[in-house]
Design a protein around this motif. Structure first.
Motif, PDB file in Angstrom:
ATOM      1  N   GLN A   1       0.855  -1.186   0.000  1.00 21.95           N
ATOM      2  CA  GLN A   1       0.000   0.000   0.000  1.00 21.95           C
ATOM      3  C   GLN A   1       0.891   1.236   0.000  1.00 21.95           C
ATOM      4  O   GLN A   1       1.756   1.383   0.874  1.00 21.95           O
ATOM      5  N   ARG A   2       0.629   2.082  -0.967  1.00 21.27           N
ATOM      6  CA  ARG A   2       1.407   3.316  -1.074  1.00 21.27           C
ATOM      7  C   ARG A   2       1.152   4.195   0.149  1.00 21.27           C
ATOM      8  O   ARG A   2       0.024   4.266   0.647  1.00 21.27           O
ATOM      9  N   GLN A   3       2.210   4.852   0.622  1.00 22.78           N
ATOM     10  CA  GLN A   3       2.080   5.789   1.740  1.00 22.78           C
ATOM     11  C   GLN A   3       1.233   6.991   1.295  1.00 22.78           C
ATOM     12  O   GLN A   3       1.463   7.523   0.205  1.00 22.78           O
ATOM     13  N   LEU A   4       0.288   7.408   2.111  1.00 23.82           N
ATOM     14  CA  LEU A   4      -0.539   8.558   1.722  1.00 23.82           C
ATOM     15  C   LEU A   4       0.202   9.859   2.026  1.00 23.82           C
ATOM     16  O   LEU A   4       0.980   9.936   2.977  1.00 23.82           O
ATOM     17  N   GLY A   5      -0.095  10.870   1.244  1.00 21.06           N
ATOM     18  CA  GLY A   5       0.526  12.175   1.474  1.00 21.06           C
ATOM     19  C   GLY A   5      -0.058  12.868   2.702  1.00 21.06           C
ATOM     20  O   GLY A   5      -1.090  12.449   3.251  1.00 21.06           O
TER      21      GLY A   5
ATOM     22  N   THR B   1     -26.129  -2.219 -10.943  1.00 21.39           N
ATOM     23  CA  THR B   1     -26.194  -2.032 -12.395  1.00 21.39           C
ATOM     24  C   THR B   1     -25.598  -0.693 -12.814  1.00 21.39           C
ATOM     25  O   THR B   1     -24.916  -0.595 -13.814  1.00 21.39           O
ATOM     26  N   THR B   2     -25.830   0.343 -11.994  1.00 21.69           N
ATOM     27  CA  THR B   2     -25.388   1.680 -12.422  1.00 21.69           C
ATOM     28  C   THR B   2     -23.937   1.965 -12.034  1.00 21.69           C
ATOM     29  O   THR B   2     -23.260   2.745 -12.704  1.00 21.69           O
ATOM     30  N   ALA B   3     -23.468   1.309 -10.946  1.00 23.19           N
ATOM     31  CA  ALA B   3     -22.149   1.691 -10.418  1.00 23.19           C
ATOM     32  C   ALA B   3     -21.008   1.286 -11.347  1.00 23.19           C
ATOM     33  O   ALA B   3     -20.890   0.136 -11.746  1.00 23.19           O
ATOM     34  N   LYS B   4     -20.190   2.284 -11.650  1.00 24.02           N
ATOM     35  CA  LYS B   4     -18.990   2.013 -12.440  1.00 24.02           C
ATOM     36  C   LYS B   4     -17.842   1.667 -11.478  1.00 24.02           C
ATOM     37  O   LYS B   4     -16.961   0.894 -11.798  1.00 24.02           O
ATOM     38  N   TYR B   5     -17.906   2.299 -10.301  1.00 26.86           N
ATOM     39  CA  TYR B   5     -16.856   2.071  -9.299  1.00 26.86           C
ATOM     40  C   TYR B   5     -17.488   1.490  -8.032  1.00 26.86           C
ATOM     41  O   TYR B   5     -18.433   2.073  -7.492  1.00 26.86           O
ATOM     42  N   ILE B   6     -16.950   0.368  -7.581  1.00 25.86           N
ATOM     43  CA  ILE B   6     -17.426  -0.226  -6.329  1.00 25.86           C
ATOM     44  C   ILE B   6     -16.278  -0.123  -5.326  1.00 25.86           C
ATOM     45  O   ILE B   6     -15.241  -0.788  -5.480  1.00 25.86           O
ATOM     46  N   VAL B   7     -16.440   0.761  -4.354  1.00 32.40           N
ATOM     47  CA  VAL B   7     -15.397   0.913  -3.344  1.00 32.40           C
ATOM     48  C   VAL B   7     -15.749  -0.023  -2.199  1.00 32.40           C
ATOM     49  O   VAL B   7     -16.805   0.114  -1.561  1.00 32.40           O
ATOM     50  N   PHE B   8     -14.884  -1.021  -1.994  1.00 25.72           N
ATOM     51  CA  PHE B   8     -15.189  -2.082  -1.039  1.00 25.72           C
ATOM     52  C   PHE B   8     -14.500  -1.796   0.293  1.00 25.72           C
ATOM     53  O   PHE B   8     -13.282  -1.923   0.407  1.00 25.72           O
ATOM     54  N   CYS B   9     -15.291  -1.406   1.278  1.00 24.24           N
ATOM     55  CA  CYS B   9     -14.740  -1.200   2.617  1.00 24.24           C
ATOM     56  C   CYS B   9     -14.861  -2.532   3.349  1.00 24.24           C
ATOM     57  O   CYS B   9     -15.886  -2.844   3.976  1.00 24.24           O
ATOM     58  N   GLY B  10     -13.856  -3.327   3.197  1.00 25.02           N
ATOM     59  CA  GLY B  10     -13.815  -4.684   3.759  1.00 25.02           C
ATOM     60  C   GLY B  10     -12.404  -5.184   3.552  1.00 25.02           C
ATOM     61  O   GLY B  10     -11.457  -4.390   3.593  1.00 25.02           O
ATOM     62  N   VAL B  11     -12.249  -6.476   3.279  1.00 23.63           N
ATOM     63  CA  VAL B  11     -10.892  -6.994   3.086  1.00 23.63           C
ATOM     64  C   VAL B  11     -10.705  -7.567   1.678  1.00 23.63           C
ATOM     65  O   VAL B  11     -11.670  -7.704   0.917  1.00 23.63           O
TER      66      VAL B  11
ATOM     67  N   LEU C   1     -10.211  -1.299  -3.396  1.00 25.64           N
ATOM     68  CA  LEU C   1     -10.015  -1.568  -1.961  1.00 25.64           C
ATOM     69  C   LEU C   1      -9.188  -0.408  -1.405  1.00 25.64           C
ATOM     70  O   LEU C   1      -8.035  -0.219  -1.821  1.00 25.64           O
ATOM     71  N   PRO C   2      -9.723   0.395  -0.485  1.00 26.06           N
ATOM     72  CA  PRO C   2      -9.010   1.619  -0.082  1.00 26.06           C
ATOM     73  C   PRO C   2      -7.595   1.390   0.463  1.00 26.06           C
ATOM     74  O   PRO C   2      -6.737   2.240   0.301  1.00 26.06           O
ATOM     75  N   ASP C   3      -7.338   0.255   1.106  1.00 31.77           N
ATOM     76  CA  ASP C   3      -5.976  -0.028   1.584  1.00 31.77           C
ATOM     77  C   ASP C   3      -5.609  -1.445   1.149  1.00 31.77           C
ATOM     78  O   ASP C   3      -6.258  -2.417   1.568  1.00 31.77           O
ATOM     79  N   LEU C   4      -4.569  -1.565   0.339  1.00 28.64           N
ATOM     80  CA  LEU C   4      -4.204  -2.889  -0.204  1.00 28.64           C
ATOM     81  C   LEU C   4      -3.737  -3.858   0.876  1.00 28.64           C
ATOM     82  O   LEU C   4      -3.699  -5.062   0.659  1.00 28.64           O
ATOM     83  N   ASN C   5      -3.357  -3.332   2.027  1.00 25.10           N
ATOM     84  CA  ASN C   5      -2.907  -4.227   3.094  1.00 25.10           C
ATOM     85  C   ASN C   5      -4.054  -4.785   3.927  1.00 25.10           C
ATOM     86  O   ASN C   5      -3.820  -5.486   4.912  1.00 25.10           O
ATOM     87  N   ALA C   6      -5.282  -4.477   3.545  1.00 23.71           N
ATOM     88  CA  ALA C   6      -6.435  -5.040   4.269  1.00 23.71           C
ATOM     89  C   ALA C   6      -6.672  -6.463   3.761  1.00 23.71           C
ATOM     90  O   ALA C   6      -7.464  -6.691   2.850  1.00 23.71           O
ATOM     91  N   GLY C   7      -5.940  -7.399   4.311  1.00 26.00           N
ATOM     92  CA  GLY C   7      -6.081  -8.815   3.921  1.00 26.00           C
ATOM     93  C   GLY C   7      -6.892  -9.561   4.969  1.00 26.00           C
ATOM     94  O   GLY C   7      -7.641  -8.958   5.739  1.00 26.00           O
ATOM     95  N   CYS C   8      -6.748 -10.875   4.998  1.00 29.38           N
ATOM     96  CA  CYS C   8      -7.419 -11.681   6.039  1.00 29.38           C
ATOM     97  C   CYS C   8      -6.444 -12.785   6.392  1.00 29.38           C
ATOM     98  O   CYS C   8      -6.054 -13.580   5.524  1.00 29.38           O
TER      99      CYS C   8
ATOM    100  N   PRO D   1     -10.765   6.706   7.250  1.00 30.17           N
ATOM    101  CA  PRO D   1     -11.186   7.850   6.439  1.00 30.17           C
ATOM    102  C   PRO D   1     -10.096   8.389   5.508  1.00 30.17           C
ATOM    103  O   PRO D   1     -10.402   8.716   4.351  1.00 30.17           O
ATOM    104  N   PRO D   2      -8.808   8.476   5.915  1.00 36.95           N
ATOM    105  CA  PRO D   2      -7.815   8.973   4.952  1.00 36.95           C
ATOM    106  C   PRO D   2      -7.744   8.118   3.675  1.00 36.95           C
ATOM    107  O   PRO D   2      -7.704   8.647   2.570  1.00 36.95           O
ATOM    108  N   HIS D   3      -7.755   6.783   3.830  1.00 34.60           N
ATOM    109  CA  HIS D   3      -7.669   5.927   2.638  1.00 34.60           C
ATOM    110  C   HIS D   3      -8.953   6.001   1.801  1.00 34.60           C
ATOM    111  O   HIS D   3      -8.902   5.975   0.574  1.00 34.60           O
ATOM    112  N   LEU D   4     -10.083   6.100   2.479  1.00 34.33           N
ATOM    113  CA  LEU D   4     -11.344   6.207   1.732  1.00 34.33           C
ATOM    114  C   LEU D   4     -11.353   7.508   0.927  1.00 34.33           C
ATOM    115  O   LEU D   4     -11.683   7.538  -0.262  1.00 34.33           O
TER     116      LEU D   4
END
Ligand code: 13P
Ligand code: SF4
Length: 370
Positions: free
Chosen positions: A5-9, A68-78, A97-104, A330-333
């Motif tokens: 996951q890239r460091q946020l500014g 059907t309408t969504a072009k972008y699905i932002v998944f707040c999960g893992v 996925l807002p943070d790539l390190n959100a694994g399981c 919230p920063p990653h979202l």
């Protein structure tokens, strides 16, 4: 599995929660119907409040499939949830996925190559045609692909019973010659097999770190359900002593737990089910009920706040959050949403089509069974 996951500014890391809220609100407004934000029940409140739909793993896969309408699905999960969403949505829809390190950590316990090795070992000592592989949705897309191509299915905590029942002929419906390899959560597999009437003698635990999983030929031949030795570090912490202590203090109280908890705990609980099921059970409990919940702490705290007329507590007094779900903040979202507004898709999760094809078979089988 660690992903980078890239460091946020600083404009994200140093922003106050009020500023981030305002910026997320503006970005969401600008993206309109092209955006769908999905939130798993374990998400923190500051993130969950932005979700257009909330749910357990099954519900979230259905929401993704139905959008059907969504072009972008932002998944707040893992990660595995975002992968599953990518597999079942249209190619023109992009899952983020807002943070790539959100694994399981549980999903990481079943390496696809190790499962392939186990399969080879079983085929040396039994008729492999009799085996049906079932993978919990908490698994990598490559494992779902393996399962789908061998006639198996995915399951979630809300349909594990239906899926296991589909794979086997349970004892109450006569003897079956079918067998199941259940990966990666031994507890969900064991709890579900017990629910269907199987006994401990019908199950064996396959440890991928040992030769032949630590099992002899006869055990592999005679067991109906082979359980992979994986677990969730959050749910495995719940104990029989915690149930007993709660009951000592609240003889009329109820205990509700997730099926990723150990079997001894599930046996003593009043109700067992997915995160959606836990929510419904607490909604329906009479006013004044004392309720101990055995699941991730963010959901327990939300339920406690939403039901001030009931006393909802965690079954484990030393609560343990899911550290990977907690990575979505919230920063990653804000970062992924502002990227979309600027025309940049950040953290897109994609599954290669040759892997997605088999994984889709396993996911579609699950969706049709349940
Ligand atoms: P649910 O499908 O019940 O939401 O469970 C997902 C999960 O990861 C539980 O730990
Ligand atoms: Fe994985 Fe456990 Fe977190 Fe669920 S709670 S996402 S199973 S680590």
């Amino acid at each position: 599995m660690i992903r980078l996951q890239r460091q946020l500014g600083e404009s994200y890391t140093d922003a106050s929660i009020q500023e981030l809220d305002a910026r997320i609100g503006v970005a969401r407004e600008r993206l309109g119907d092209s955006l769908l934000i999905l939130g798993h029940h374990y998400q923190r409140d500051e993130v969950m409040k932005w979700a257009d739909s909330r749910g357990d793993s099954l519900a979230l896969s259905r929401f993704a499939a139905a959008s059907t309408t969504a072009k972008y699905i932002v998944f707040c999960g893992v990660h595995f949830m975002a992968e599953a969403a990518d597999i079942i949505t249209r190619p023109d829809q992009q899952v983020i996925l807002p943070d790539l390190n959100a694994g399981c950590s549980m999903a990481d316990m079943a390496d696809t190559e190790d499962v392939e090795l186990a399969w080879e070992e079983f085929s040396r000592v039994t008729d492999i045609e009799k085996f049906v592989p079932i993978t919990y949705i908490n698994s990598a897309a490559s494992l779902k692909n393996f399962v789908g191509r061998r006639g198996g299915s995915v399951c979630t905590s809300s349909n594990a019973r239906a899926v296991l029942s589909w794979a086997l002929e349970p004892p109450d419906r006569g003897d079956s010659s079918k067998k199941v390899l259940f990966v990666p959560d031994q507890h969900l597999g064991r709890n579900t097999a017990f629910q269907l009437g199987y006994k401990a003698k019908d199950m064996a635990l396959y440890d991928p770190r040992l030769d032949n999983g630590g099992l002899d030929e006869q055990t592999i031949k005679e067991s109906t359900v082979l359980l992979w030795k994986g677990y969730c570090s959050v749910h495995q912490r719940f104990t029989v002593d915690q149930v007993k202590s709660f009951r000592d203090l609240h003889p009329d109280g109820i205990v509700v737990v997730h099926p990723e908890c150990p079997h001894e705990v599930v046996e003593l609980a009043d109700a067992v089910g997915s995160t959606d099921f836990i929510i419904k059970t607490i909604d329906q409990a009479p006013e004044g009920t004392d309720i101990a919940v055995g699941t991730e702490i963010h959901l327990v705290n939300r339920l406690a706040n939403e039901h001030p007329d009931k006393k909802v507590v965690s079954l484990d007094p030393l609560v343990c959050p899911c550290s990977t779900m907690f990575r979505i903040d919230p920063p990653h979202l804000c970062w992924v949403l502002e990227g979309l507004v600027e025309g940049e898709v950040r953290n897109r999760i994609t599954v290669e089509e040759d892997v997605a094809e088999g994984a889709r078979l396993a996911l579609d089988r699950m969706l049709s069974i349940s």
